[in-house]
Design a protein around this motif. Structure first.
Motif, PDB file in Angstrom:
ATOM      1  N   ASN A  51       0.781  -1.234   0.000  1.00 20.88           N
ATOM      2  CA  ASN A  51       0.000   0.000   0.000  1.00 20.88           C
ATOM      3  C   ASN A  51       0.815   1.287   0.000  1.00 20.88           C
ATOM      4  O   ASN A  51       0.272   2.343  -0.300  1.00 20.88           O
ATOM      5  CB  ASN A  51      -0.918   0.040   1.229  1.00 20.88           C
ATOM      6  CG  ASN A  51      -2.102  -0.883   1.081  1.00 20.88           C
ATOM      7  OD1 ASN A  51      -3.011  -0.611   0.311  1.00 20.88           O
ATOM      8  ND2 ASN A  51      -2.090  -1.986   1.796  1.00 20.88           N
ATOM      9  N   CYS A  52       2.075   1.223   0.365  1.00 17.43           N
ATOM     10  CA  CYS A  52       2.802   2.468   0.622  1.00 17.43           C
ATOM     11  C   CYS A  52       3.924   2.744  -0.360  1.00 17.43           C
ATOM     12  O   CYS A  52       4.577   3.772  -0.246  1.00 17.43           O
ATOM     13  CB  CYS A  52       3.370   2.461   2.037  1.00 17.43           C
ATOM     14  SG  CYS A  52       2.109   2.245   3.287  1.00 17.43           S
ATOM     15  N   CYS A  55       3.725   5.329  -4.681  1.00 17.06           N
ATOM     16  CA  CYS A  55       3.922   6.738  -5.058  1.00 17.06           C
ATOM     17  C   CYS A  55       5.271   7.296  -4.641  1.00 17.06           C
ATOM     18  O   CYS A  55       5.759   8.238  -5.247  1.00 17.06           O
ATOM     19  CB  CYS A  55       2.829   7.601  -4.443  1.00 17.06           C
ATOM     20  SG  CYS A  55       1.167   7.042  -4.841  1.00 17.06           S
ATOM     21  N   HIS A  56       5.832   6.790  -3.568  1.00 11.73           N
ATOM     22  CA  HIS A  56       7.113   7.335  -3.088  1.00 11.73           C
ATOM     23  C   HIS A  56       7.880   6.246  -2.361  1.00 11.73           C
ATOM     24  O   HIS A  56       7.303   5.234  -1.965  1.00 11.73           O
ATOM     25  CB  HIS A  56       6.900   8.549  -2.177  1.00 11.73           C
ATOM     26  CG  HIS A  56       5.924   8.311  -1.054  1.00 11.73           C
ATOM     27  ND1 HIS A  56       6.205   7.506   0.026  1.00 11.73           N
ATOM     28  CD2 HIS A  56       4.659   8.761  -0.865  1.00 11.73           C
ATOM     29  CE1 HIS A  56       5.168   7.490   0.841  1.00 11.73           C
ATOM     30  NE2 HIS A  56       4.208   8.217   0.326  1.00 11.73           N
ATOM     31  N   TYR A  60      10.450   8.750   3.017  1.00  8.68           N
ATOM     32  CA  TYR A  60       9.549   9.639   3.760  1.00  8.68           C
ATOM     33  C   TYR A  60       9.333   9.143   5.186  1.00  8.68           C
ATOM     34  O   TYR A  60       9.172   9.945   6.091  1.00  8.68           O
ATOM     35  CB  TYR A  60       8.196   9.743   3.045  1.00  8.68           C
ATOM     36  CG  TYR A  60       8.207  10.605   1.800  1.00  8.68           C
ATOM     37  CD1 TYR A  60       9.368  10.813   1.079  1.00  8.68           C
ATOM     38  CD2 TYR A  60       7.045  11.202   1.346  1.00  8.68           C
ATOM     39  CE1 TYR A  60       9.366  11.587  -0.068  1.00  8.68           C
ATOM     40  CE2 TYR A  60       7.031  11.987   0.201  1.00  8.68           C
ATOM     41  CZ  TYR A  60       8.199  12.170  -0.495  1.00  8.68           C
ATOM     42  OH  TYR A  60       8.195  12.934  -1.627  1.00  8.68           O
ATOM     43  N   ARG A  79      -4.387  10.146   5.785  1.00  5.79           N
ATOM     44  CA  ARG A  79      -4.141  11.288   4.906  1.00  5.79           C
ATOM     45  C   ARG A  79      -3.744  10.821   3.500  1.00  5.79           C
ATOM     46  O   ARG A  79      -4.157  11.401   2.493  1.00  5.79           O
ATOM     47  CB  ARG A  79      -3.030  12.166   5.494  1.00  5.79           C
ATOM     48  CG  ARG A  79      -2.988  13.558   4.913  1.00  5.79           C
ATOM     49  CD  ARG A  79      -2.121  14.470   5.759  1.00  5.79           C
ATOM     50  NE  ARG A  79      -0.708  14.322   5.440  1.00  5.79           N
ATOM     51  CZ  ARG A  79      -0.099  14.996   4.467  1.00  5.79           C
ATOM     52  NH1 ARG A  79      -0.755  15.858   3.758  1.00  5.79           N
ATOM     53  NH2 ARG A  79       1.178  14.815   4.243  1.00  5.79           N
ATOM     54  N   MET A  80      -2.938   9.739   3.440  1.00  8.89           N
ATOM     55  CA  MET A  80      -2.539   9.200   2.133  1.00  8.89           C
ATOM     56  C   MET A  80      -3.782   8.769   1.366  1.00  8.89           C
ATOM     57  O   MET A  80      -3.863   8.924   0.153  1.00  8.89           O
ATOM     58  CB  MET A  80      -1.600   7.996   2.307  1.00  8.89           C
ATOM     59  CG  MET A  80      -0.257   8.334   2.910  1.00  8.89           C
ATOM     60  SD  MET A  80       0.604   9.609   2.005  1.00  8.89           S
ATOM     61  CE  MET A  80       1.035  10.716   3.336  1.00  8.89           C
TER      62      MET A  80
HETATM   63  C1  HEC Z   1      -1.451   7.586  -4.017  1.00 10.43           C
HETATM   64  C2  HEC Z   1      -0.057   7.868  -3.776  1.00 10.43           C
HETATM   65  C3  HEC Z   1       0.466   7.598  -2.361  1.00 10.43           C
HETATM   66  C4  HEC Z   1       0.443   6.411  -1.670  1.00 10.43           C
HETATM   67  C5  HEC Z   1      -0.072   5.062  -2.123  1.00 10.43           C
HETATM   68  C6  HEC Z   1       1.067   6.691  -0.379  1.00 10.43           C
HETATM   69  N1  HEC Z   1       1.490   7.987  -0.325  1.00 10.43           N
HETATM   70 FE1  HEC Z   1       2.532   8.857   1.184  1.00 10.43          FE
HETATM   71  N2  HEC Z   1       2.639  10.585   0.144  1.00 10.43           N
HETATM   72  C7  HEC Z   1       2.040  10.814  -1.086  1.00 10.43           C
HETATM   73  C8  HEC Z   1       2.234  12.208  -1.461  1.00 10.43           C
HETATM   74  C9  HEC Z   1       1.727  12.864  -2.755  1.00 10.43           C
HETATM   75  C10 HEC Z   1       2.977  12.804  -0.409  1.00 10.43           C
HETATM   76  C11 HEC Z   1       3.411  14.236  -0.284  1.00 10.43           C
HETATM   77  C12 HEC Z   1       4.685  14.449  -1.031  1.00 10.43           C
HETATM   78  C13 HEC Z   1       5.193  15.819  -0.827  1.00 10.43           C
HETATM   79  O1  HEC Z   1       4.621  16.560  -0.029  1.00 10.43           O
HETATM   80  O2  HEC Z   1       6.215  16.118  -1.435  1.00 10.43           O
HETATM   81  C14 HEC Z   1       3.229  11.755   0.566  1.00 10.43           C
HETATM   82  C15 HEC Z   1       3.962  11.937   1.723  1.00 10.43           C
HETATM   83  C16 HEC Z   1       4.172  10.975   2.692  1.00 10.43           C
HETATM   84  C17 HEC Z   1       4.954  11.161   3.891  1.00 10.43           C
HETATM   85  C18 HEC Z   1       5.750  12.397   4.256  1.00 10.43           C
HETATM   86  C19 HEC Z   1       5.080  13.235   5.259  1.00 10.43           C
HETATM   87  C20 HEC Z   1       4.008  14.081   4.710  1.00 10.43           C
HETATM   88  O3  HEC Z   1       3.054  14.303   5.456  1.00 10.43           O
HETATM   89  O4  HEC Z   1       4.108  14.568   3.573  1.00 10.43           O
HETATM   90  C21 HEC Z   1       4.868  10.004   4.603  1.00 10.43           C
HETATM   91  C22 HEC Z   1       5.488   9.678   5.956  1.00 10.43           C
HETATM   92  C23 HEC Z   1       4.056   9.087   3.848  1.00 10.43           C
HETATM   93  N3  HEC Z   1       3.661   9.703   2.676  1.00 10.43           N
HETATM   94  C24 HEC Z   1       3.729   7.811   4.242  1.00 10.43           C
HETATM   95  C25 HEC Z   1       2.941   6.930   3.504  1.00 10.43           C
HETATM   96  C26 HEC Z   1       2.499   5.645   3.994  1.00 10.43           C
HETATM   97  C27 HEC Z   1       2.805   5.097   5.379  1.00 10.43           C
HETATM   98  C28 HEC Z   1       1.790   5.061   3.001  1.00 10.43           C
HETATM   99  C29 HEC Z   1       1.064   3.733   3.033  1.00 10.43           C
HETATM  100  C30 HEC Z   1      -0.035   3.681   3.977  1.00 10.43           C
HETATM  101  C31 HEC Z   1       1.783   5.989   1.862  1.00 10.43           C
HETATM  102  N4  HEC Z   1       2.482   7.120   2.218  1.00 10.43           N
HETATM  103  C32 HEC Z   1       1.180   5.743   0.642  1.00 10.43           C
HETATM  104  C33 HEC Z   1       1.385   9.888  -1.859  1.00 10.43           C
HETATM  105  C34 HEC Z   1       1.133   8.575  -1.518  1.00 10.43           C
END
Ligand code: HEC
Length: 110
Positions: A51-52, A55-56, A60, A79-80
């Motif tokens: 799941n995580c 996208c990145h 992070y 939030r994601m």
């Molecule tokens: C649909 C795409 C997508 C998925 C799937 C995703 N993320 Fe993200 N995530 C993002 C984006 C877009 C950002 C913001 C990037 C930026 O601000 O430069 C981000 C930022 C973050 C950050 C940095 C802190 C913040 O608030 O910006 C964290 C930690 C993070 N994600 C954790 C997770 C986790 C844990 C999961 C799995 C549950 C996850 N992400 C799945 C798109 C995604």
């Protein structure tokens, strides 16, 4: 999930099961632009891989405060889903939060 990320997840899975066969190997060092989630036996680890990573990278996660508690990670995962439209099943959220807080947050083993 698109085909590229499915392929990536399979590749990661293959790498990890290979690593698990070697009792001495706990983590895999990769260049910072391809940071992987830290390996764990917690059920949420494979859920987070699914799941995580679409996208990145896991870089992070490394930049989150190690003092961050469970509600912080719960909000982060939600939030994601709500803000960035990550296709996360509600049932997958609790195990992922458990993995995240024990791996990157304030419930890490001392
Ligand atoms: C649909 C795409 C997508 C998925 C799937 C995703 N993320 Fe993200 N995530 C993002 C984006 C877009 C950002 C913001 C990037 C930026 O601000 O430069 C981000 C930022 C973050 C950050 C940095 C802190 C913040 O608030 O910006 C964290 C930690 C993070 N994600 C954790 C997770 C986790 C844990 C999961 C799995 C549950 C996850 N992400 C799945 C798109 C995604």
């Amino acid at each position: 999930m698109n085909h590229t990320s499915i392929t990536a997840a399979i590749a990661i899975g293959a790498l990890l099961s290979f690593g698990a066969a070697d009792a001495g190997t706990k983590s895999i060092q990769l260049p910072p632009d391809a940071v992987q989630l830290k390996t764990s036996s917690l059920p949420g680890f494979t859920t987070a891989l699914r799941n995580c990573m679409a996208c990145h990278s896991a870089e992070y996660m490394l930049y989150q405060p190690p003092t961050a508690a469970r509600p912080y990670w719960d909000n982060m995962v939600k939030r994601m889903k709500t803000v960035f439209k990550a296709p996360i099943e509600d049932a997958d959220i609790p195990p992922m939060v458990d993995y995240l807080v024990k791996t990157y947050g304030n419930e890490q083993p001392k």
